[in-house]
Motif scaffolding. Structure first.
Motif, PDB file in Angstrom:
ATOM      1  N   UNK A   5      15.476  -0.355 -22.200  1.00  0.00           N
ATOM      2  CA  UNK A   5      15.005  -0.804 -20.889  1.00  0.00           C
ATOM      3  C   UNK A   5      15.203   0.288 -19.840  1.00  0.00           C
ATOM      4  N   UNK A   6      16.335   0.945 -19.900  1.00  0.00           N
ATOM      5  CA  UNK A   6      16.605   2.024 -18.951  1.00  0.00           C
ATOM      6  C   UNK A   6      15.565   3.128 -19.074  1.00  0.00           C
ATOM      7  N   UNK A   7      15.260   3.513 -20.328  1.00  0.00           N
ATOM      8  CA  UNK A   7      14.251   4.564 -20.519  1.00  0.00           C
ATOM      9  C   UNK A   7      12.875   4.099 -20.070  1.00  0.00           C
ATOM     10  N   UNK A   8      12.560   2.823 -20.284  1.00  0.00           N
ATOM     11  CA  UNK A   8      11.268   2.302 -19.858  1.00  0.00           C
ATOM     12  C   UNK A   8      11.138   2.365 -18.340  1.00  0.00           C
ATOM     13  N   UNK A   9      12.204   2.048 -17.631  1.00  0.00           N
ATOM     14  CA  UNK A   9      12.173   2.106 -16.168  1.00  0.00           C
ATOM     15  C   UNK A   9      12.054   3.551 -15.681  1.00  0.00           C
ATOM     16  N   UNK A  10      12.777   4.468 -16.337  1.00  0.00           N
ATOM     17  CA  UNK A  10      12.659   5.886 -15.976  1.00  0.00           C
ATOM     18  C   UNK A  10      11.229   6.373 -16.236  1.00  0.00           C
ATOM     19  N   UNK A  11      10.674   5.990 -17.374  1.00  0.00           N
ATOM     20  CA  UNK A  11       9.304   6.384 -17.715  1.00  0.00           C
ATOM     21  C   UNK A  11       8.309   5.834 -16.711  1.00  0.00           C
ATOM     22  N   UNK A  12       8.535   4.605 -16.270  1.00  0.00           N
ATOM     23  CA  UNK A  12       7.654   4.001 -15.270  1.00  0.00           C
ATOM     24  C   UNK A  12       7.675   4.806 -13.981  1.00  0.00           C
ATOM     25  N   UNK A  13       8.872   5.221 -13.559  1.00  0.00           N
ATOM     26  CA  UNK A  13       8.970   6.037 -12.351  1.00  0.00           C
ATOM     27  C   UNK A  13       8.242   7.366 -12.533  1.00  0.00           C
ATOM     28  N   UNK A  14       8.351   7.957 -13.722  1.00  0.00           N
ATOM     29  CA  UNK A  14       7.655   9.212 -14.002  1.00  0.00           C
ATOM     30  C   UNK A  14       6.142   9.034 -13.902  1.00  0.00           C
ATOM     31  N   UNK A  15       5.633   7.938 -14.457  1.00  0.00           N
ATOM     32  CA  UNK A  15       4.184   7.709 -14.435  1.00  0.00           C
ATOM     33  C   UNK A  15       3.708   7.419 -13.013  1.00  0.00           C
ATOM     34  N   UNK A  16       4.491   6.657 -12.257  1.00  0.00           N
ATOM     35  CA  UNK A  16       4.114   6.404 -10.857  1.00  0.00           C
ATOM     36  C   UNK A  16       4.072   7.714 -10.076  1.00  0.00           C
ATOM     37  N   UNK A  17       5.009   8.611 -10.368  1.00  0.00           N
ATOM     38  CA  UNK A  17       5.048   9.912  -9.708  1.00  0.00           C
ATOM     39  C   UNK A  17       3.812  10.741 -10.025  1.00  0.00           C
ATOM     40  N   UNK A  18       3.145  10.444 -11.138  1.00  0.00           N
ATOM     41  CA  UNK A  18       1.935  11.172 -11.509  1.00  0.00           C
ATOM     42  C   UNK A  18       0.810  10.974 -10.505  1.00  0.00           C
ATOM     43  N   UNK A  19       0.735   9.827  -9.862  1.00  0.00           N
ATOM     44  CA  UNK A  19      -0.367   9.588  -8.922  1.00  0.00           C
ATOM     45  C   UNK A  19      -0.261  10.480  -7.689  1.00  0.00           C
ATOM     46  N   UNK A  20       0.917  10.628  -7.045  1.00  0.00           N
ATOM     47  CA  UNK A  20       1.022  11.668  -6.010  1.00  0.00           C
ATOM     48  C   UNK A  20       0.749  13.064  -6.562  1.00  0.00           C
ATOM     49  N   UNK A  21       1.159  13.320  -7.822  1.00  0.00           N
ATOM     50  CA  UNK A  21       0.843  14.609  -8.442  1.00  0.00           C
ATOM     51  C   UNK A  21      -0.651  14.819  -8.555  1.00  0.00           C
ATOM     52  N   UNK A  22      -1.360  13.759  -8.933  1.00  0.00           N
ATOM     53  CA  UNK A  22      -2.820  13.831  -9.000  1.00  0.00           C
ATOM     54  C   UNK A  22      -3.412  14.086  -7.624  1.00  0.00           C
ATOM     55  N   UNK A  23      -2.825  13.465  -6.601  1.00  0.00           N
ATOM     56  CA  UNK A  23      -3.290  13.696  -5.229  1.00  0.00           C
ATOM     57  C   UNK A  23      -3.137  15.164  -4.842  1.00  0.00           C
ATOM     58  N   UNK A  24      -2.012  15.782  -5.207  1.00  0.00           N
ATOM     59  CA  UNK A  24      -1.831  17.212  -4.946  1.00  0.00           C
ATOM     60  C   UNK A  24      -2.864  18.038  -5.709  1.00  0.00           C
ATOM     61  N   UNK A  25      -3.034  17.713  -6.992  1.00  0.00           N
ATOM     62  CA  UNK A  25      -3.976  18.440  -7.849  1.00  0.00           C
ATOM     63  C   UNK A  25      -5.387  18.370  -7.277  1.00  0.00           C
ATOM     64  N   UNK A  26      -5.841  17.161  -6.973  1.00  0.00           N
ATOM     65  CA  UNK A  26      -7.165  16.979  -6.401  1.00  0.00           C
ATOM     66  C   UNK A  26      -7.254  17.569  -4.995  1.00  0.00           C
ATOM     67  N   UNK A  27      -6.207  17.361  -4.185  1.00  0.00           N
ATOM     68  CA  UNK A  27      -6.232  17.834  -2.808  1.00  0.00           C
ATOM     69  C   UNK A  27      -6.360  19.345  -2.707  1.00  0.00           C
ATOM     70  N   UNK A  28      -5.700  20.070  -3.603  1.00  0.00           N
ATOM     71  CA  UNK A  28      -5.795  21.519  -3.575  1.00  0.00           C
ATOM     72  C   UNK A  28      -7.150  22.035  -3.978  1.00  0.00           C
ATOM     73  N   UNK A  29      -7.877  21.251  -4.770  1.00  0.00           N
ATOM     74  CA  UNK A  29      -9.172  21.704  -5.286  1.00  0.00           C
ATOM     75  C   UNK A  29     -10.303  21.581  -4.269  1.00  0.00           C
ATOM     76  N   UNK A  30     -10.175  20.682  -3.289  1.00  0.00           N
ATOM     77  CA  UNK A  30     -11.258  20.482  -2.324  1.00  0.00           C
ATOM     78  C   UNK A  30     -11.101  21.447  -1.156  1.00  0.00           C
TER      79      UNK A  30
END
Length: 402
Positions: A5-30
């Motif tokens: 359960x602990x690892x699942x919660x950590x993994x969830x936080x990592x995946x949620x963090x991916x969306x701001x990462x995607x925003x940076x990735x996309x934002x830099x390209x435009x």
């Protein structure tokens, strides 16, 4: 709290963090005058899809196997998850949160195809409808062990560990549909005019995506041995894809680029997503290399075919999603059902048929919904706002220079 359960919660936080990462990735390209409007499409998805998933989206994945329940669960069966929140044994809400993080990033991925010309609130309306009609049911088709028709398709079932079909092909097909609905940009639709305004931001975004992807792929592991395989494959495939992409750039353009390296990493991550638990490490490298090379060529299709997929969602996510899914038809080793090991084509047929079915379903729904929004309230920004840059008109400037 158990270790799983602990690892699942950590993994969830990592995946949620991916969306701001995607925003940076996309934002830099435009372009600099549209960076905030681009990033807001991802952050809007983060807010909206989180709420919808909790209210009814998770419920829609609870297939019953009877009637309409073969394809979609009752969204009001536990509206707001009140009953599930009373269950303490097994921490089921941790799994709900993990599933929600996938829904968020899938919707956000689509936005890259409509950069520089989409209005914010119409995008939010599209995101709500597409998530409800497409993503919430499709993820159940792919991952519901008992009643998912894709999971149980044919003799072998479809292998899709973390979302080659449910996430990347799904989002890529919708991205193609919206690119066709909104049409080409007024300015910027050429190789010469599509230079990113902030390459360091692109690299930061790619790094966050790669970091978060370890949670994306290993959140639901198969024990210590399985977790190690998945983690190693998530390291190896994008590394090989990066090398493949920049090698193609070297021979095509005369030099490798930082954006190409970042894009290669993402292509490799997409390709290994369905395959990370099902191939040996050496074939993960082969898969990454193939994906990097193919996607480096695929991103030019938009110029040849005339559709404006601004940030190459189609050329990377749709194409690499197909590559990763179909690769398993030949080389799935865990279990030994790939054509090379299983000596029959059942796995390959399942991978091809179901991935194409998801792509077709997502494309049609996205095209109809996107066109309906465009013809009613208007999806595309005003021409003068598009030319001047969307930030000032829609959200405020991204860079205040005194």
């Amino acid at each position: 709290m158990t270790d799983s359960t602990a690892w699942l919660l950590i993994s969830t936080a990592l995946v949620i963090f991916m969306t701001p990462g995607l925003a940076f990735f996309y934002g830099g390209l435009v372009k600099s005058k549209s960076v905030i409007s681009m990033m807001m499409l991802s952050f809007g998805s983060l807010g909206l899809i989180s709420v919808l998933w909790i209210l009814y989206g998770f419920n829609m994945g609870n297939l019953t196997g009877d009637g309409l329940g073969k394809f979609v669960g009752d969204p009001f069966s536990d509206f707001g998850l009140t009953e599930l929140s009373k269950v303490t044994e097994g921490s089921p809400l941790a799994g709900v949160a993990f599933g929600g993080s996938f829904a968020i990033i899938t919707v956000a991925l689509i936005s890259g195809s409509i950069a520089d010309r989409a209005r914010f609130w119409p995008w939010m309306l599209f995101a709500a409808i597409w998530a409800t009609v497409v993503y919430f049911p499709v993820q159940a088709w792919v991952w519901n062990v008992d009643h998912g028709w894709i999971f149980n398709f044919g003799e072998t079932g479809v292998l899709d560990w973390a979302g080659g079909t449910a996430v990347h092909i799904n989002a890529g097909a919708a991205a193609l549909a919206l690119a066709l609905v909104l049409g080409k940009r007024k300015v910027g639709f050429s190789k010469e005019e599509t230079q990113p305004h902030n390459v360091p931001l692109v690299l930061i975004g790619a790094a966050i995506l790669w970091f978060g992807w370890f949670g994306f792929n290993t959140g639901l592991n198969t024990g210590e041995a399985g977790a190690g395989l998945i983690f190693l494959n998530t390291l190896g495939a994008p590394a090989a894809a990066m090398l493949g992409w920049i090698a193609v750039e070297h021979f095509k353009e005369g030099k490798p680029t930082a954006v190409g390296a970042a894009s290669g990493v993402v292509a490799g991550l997409v390709a290994i997503t369905p395959a990370c638990a099902h191939v040996t490490p050496v074939f993960a490298l082969v898969l990454g290399l193939i994906a990097g090379v193919i996607c480096a060529f695929a991103i030019d299709l938009k110029f040849k075919l005339g559709f404006d997929d601004t940030l190459d969602v189609v050329g990377i996510h749709l194409v690499a999603g197909f590559v990763g899914c179909w690769f398993l038809g030949f080389l799935a080793f865990f279990p030994e059902t790939g054509l090379l090991y299983g000596a029959n084509a059942d796995q390959l047929i399942a991978q091809v048929v179901c991935s194409l079915a998801v792509a077709a379903f997502s494309f049609v729904v996205a095209f109809v919904v996107g066109m309906a929004i465009e013809k009613t309230i208007g999806f595309r920004a005003k021409e003068e706002d598009e030319i001047a840059g969307l930030d000032l008109a829609l959200h405020g400037t991204g860079y205040a220079i005194d």
